[in-house]
Design an enzyme around this catalytic site. Structure first.
Site, PDB file in Angstrom:
ATOM      1  N   LYS A 107       0.847  -1.201   0.000  1.00 48.24           N
ATOM      2  CA  LYS A 107       0.000   0.000   0.000  1.00 48.24           C
ATOM      3  C   LYS A 107       0.878   1.246   0.000  1.00 48.24           C
ATOM      4  O   LYS A 107       1.909   1.288   0.696  1.00 48.24           O
ATOM      5  CB  LYS A 107      -0.915  -0.038   1.242  1.00 48.24           C
ATOM      6  CG  LYS A 107      -2.009   1.011   1.279  1.00 48.24           C
ATOM      7  CD  LYS A 107      -2.935   0.787   2.488  1.00 48.24           C
ATOM      8  CE  LYS A 107      -4.053   1.789   2.585  1.00 48.24           C
ATOM      9  NZ  LYS A 107      -4.932   1.561   3.759  1.00 48.24           N
ATOM     10  N   SER A 135      -9.908   1.423   2.777  1.00 51.87           N
ATOM     11  CA  SER A 135      -9.099   2.234   1.905  1.00 51.87           C
ATOM     12  C   SER A 135      -8.035   1.441   1.142  1.00 51.87           C
ATOM     13  O   SER A 135      -7.491   1.948   0.160  1.00 51.87           O
ATOM     14  CB  SER A 135      -8.408   3.319   2.722  1.00 51.87           C
ATOM     15  OG  SER A 135      -7.497   2.744   3.648  1.00 51.87           O
ATOM     16  N   SER A 187     -10.003  -0.908   6.909  1.00 53.22           N
ATOM     17  CA  SER A 187      -9.445  -0.746   5.559  1.00 53.22           C
ATOM     18  C   SER A 187      -8.735  -1.946   4.978  1.00 53.22           C
ATOM     19  O   SER A 187      -8.377  -1.936   3.810  1.00 53.22           O
ATOM     20  CB  SER A 187      -8.492   0.435   5.525  1.00 53.22           C
ATOM     21  OG  SER A 187      -9.234   1.593   5.353  1.00 53.22           O
TER      22      SER A 187
HETATM   23  N1  GLN Z   1     -13.330   3.745   6.315  1.00 57.09           N
HETATM   24  C1  GLN Z   1     -12.655   4.111   7.512  1.00 57.09           C
HETATM   25  C2  GLN Z   1     -12.233   5.556   7.435  1.00 57.09           C
HETATM   26  O1  GLN Z   1     -12.483   6.163   6.462  1.00 57.09           O
HETATM   27  C3  GLN Z   1     -11.507   3.224   7.777  1.00 57.09           C
HETATM   28  C4  GLN Z   1     -10.305   3.563   6.995  1.00 57.09           C
HETATM   29  C5  GLN Z   1      -9.116   2.757   7.367  1.00 57.09           C
HETATM   30  O2  GLN Z   1      -9.233   1.716   8.028  1.00 57.09           O
HETATM   31  N2  GLN Z   1      -7.968   3.275   7.013  1.00 57.09           N
HETATM   32  O3  GLN Z   1     -11.666   6.105   8.308  1.00 57.09           O
END
Ligand code: GLN
Length: 493
Positions: free
Chosen positions: A84, A159, A183
């Site tokens: 990532k 994400s 995410s």
């Molecule tokens: N969807 C969650 C957020 O927007 C989790 C994102 C993540 O785990 N990085 O914060």
């Protein structure tokens, strides 16, 4: 032997490592065919931000020379992996899919990437994400939206959408993501692969570009639990460079897979299969429970009394921490700078205005507000108190249960564009996943079915702190009893 790109597309990591170790293919050839695959698949799914060719070929050379000298290799030596784009690798781009870091080359290597390299895995690419990992669909990327390989009109989840899509599409067999509120588990669920968030502190965050530091955790994606466990083994362990790193010996996760789950007590989080859940998701989870029961596990319906406050709590704490962490992007030290500003303040403001996307700005504003002196007690402090209650809910349940299960998400992958203008609905996508981050416990999503459109459904399994082995045992048992991770031939790219 001449190996074509399509031949290796859906080989798993263990199989690839064996091909390399048995000299059926050199590590260099494997990297060549991986890049061929990437060239074929990438234009359709937009999962990758950059390729790390120089690094990849230099590690391949090391692997090949060790093989030539008959040196002993680590288990995943030679296997390509995608990382990532919020994890630093020296001299490689680390953009966080943000315009503000568009041209940022990392000056040092994160502990996870170093461990990957030391174990002779081969980082081949950096994957797309929601900007600074803020989002649930990868649509908040400052560069492009990754497509779900199962249906190119659907989101891959976020994400870490790029990391999940690259594994599902056959670009790579392994990838790394980060999970602050789901995410890893959410994109794993939407893309039909396995993805896990380890216990907070099991994997070093050194060199992970911070979103919300008390919640962030790095974890692996794979197409089966054996591969996933091997990659977890590579990245787990104490690191003095991360002050929240846990200083305890790491168990042998692959050994743990051999134990069966008979006599396990499993709680199903009933609030998460109640109203509002897609019926196909609900029935997939019910079939899982039946299967676990038939294999000797005891199943009870349970609830987290404070589940209903989880999203609100998370969406105070995460933005609060993000507003502090992202203060460093001011045009002075990192990334882009607004050059034609007449003074320093204008430079700060315009750099941030140009560099950050809408969702990141929204989070910074929410977080700054929640931390402001007049509202700190009402929001941030209150959220921390509820966080403690959620953790206590888990502690209470884990006194009686080995594992807890739920869907990873109430629904399967949704259409690109359908939620992006509705932040609250988007935030609700995370209803099943944020509690694990708030409590610091490990969680995994594995494929457990398909909806009527052929989109994967994810089963979430949660375990007590540092009980990854139990979670992997249950996931592995389920994988042996079913074939939900063997349908990748249906992906036509
Ligand atoms: N969807 C969650 C957020 O927007 C989790 C994102 C993540 O785990 N990085 O914060």
């Amino acid at each position: 032997m001449v190996i074509q790109a399509k031949d290796i597309k859906y080989l798993n990591a263990t199989e690839l490592a064996k091909l390399v170790a048995n000299k059926e293919i050199s590590a260099k050839e494997l990297v060549d065919v991986t890049y061929k695959n990437i060239d074929l698949i990438e234009p359709k799914i937009d999962a990758l931000n950059s390729l790390t060719k120089e690094l990849a070929y230099s590690i391949a050379e090391t692997v090949d020379s060790k093989i030539k000298n008959n040196e002993k290799l680590p288990p995943l030596a030679g296997v390509p992996v995608a990382i990532k784009d919020n994890m630093c690798i020296k001299n490689c781009l680390a953009t966080c899919s943000s315009k503000i870091l568009e041209d940022f080359y990392a000056p040092y290597t994160s502990t996870v990437a170093q461990k990957v390299i030391d174990n002779l895995l081969i980082p081949v690419a950096k994957t797309n994400l929601d900007e600074f990992a803020m989002g649930s669909s990868t649509e908040n990327s400052g560069f492009k939206t990754t497509k779900n390989p199962w249906d190119l009109n659907k989101v891959p989840g976020g994400s870490s959408g790029g990391s999940a899509a690259s594994v599902a599409s056959g670009q790579v067999s392994l990838s790394l993501g980060s999970d602050t509120g789901g995410s890893i588990r959410l994109p794993a669920s939407f893309c039909g692969v396995a993805g896990m968030k380890p216990t907070y502190g099991l994997v070093s965050r050194y060199g992970l570009i911070a979103y919300a530091s008390s919640l962030d955790q790095i974890g692996p994606f794979a197409r089966n639990i054996t591969d996933l466990s091997l990659l977890l083994q590579v990245i787990a362990g104490y690191d003095h460079k991360d002050s929240t790193s846990i200083n305890k010996p790491v168990p042998d996760y692959s050994e743990a897979l051999k134990v069966d789950i008979k006599n396990f007590k499993i709680g199903i989080l009933s609030d998460l299969i109640a109203e509002g859940v897609q019926p196909e998701v609900k029935s997939a989870i019910e079939s899982v429970l039946k299967l676990f029961k038939e294999n000797g596990a005891q199943i009870d319906e349970v609830t987290l009394p404070h589940q209903k406050y989880a999203i609100a709590t998370y969406y105070i704490i995460a933005p609060a921490e993000c507003s502090a962490n992202l203060a460093r992007y001011d045009g002075v030290k990192y990334g882009i700078r607004n050059e034609d500003s007449p003074d320093l303040m204008d430079m700060y403001l315009n750099t941030r205005k140009k560099g950050f996307g809408d969702e990141v700005k929204r989070r910074i504003m929410l977080g700054t507000y929640a931390l402001s002196s007049g509202y700190y007690d009402a929001y941030y402090k209150k959220a921390q108190q509820v966080r403690a209650l959620i953790k206590q809910d888990f502690d209470n349940l884990f006194e009686k249960y080995d594992l807890l299960v739920s869907p990873a998400c109430p629904n399967t992958a949704f259409d690109i564009g359908s939620r992006v203008d509705d932040p609250l609905t988007m935030y609700l996508t995370d209803i099943a996943t944020v509690t694990a981050n708030l409590a610091g416990i490990p969680g995994i999503s594995i494929p457990c079915g398909f909806d009527s459109n052929g989109l994967p459904i994810g089963l979430q399994i949660l375990a007590p702190v540092l009980q990854e082995s139990k979670m992997l045992q249950a996931a592995y048992t389920f994988e042996q009893l079913t074939d939900y991770n063997r349908h990748f031939d249906k992906i036509k790219l």
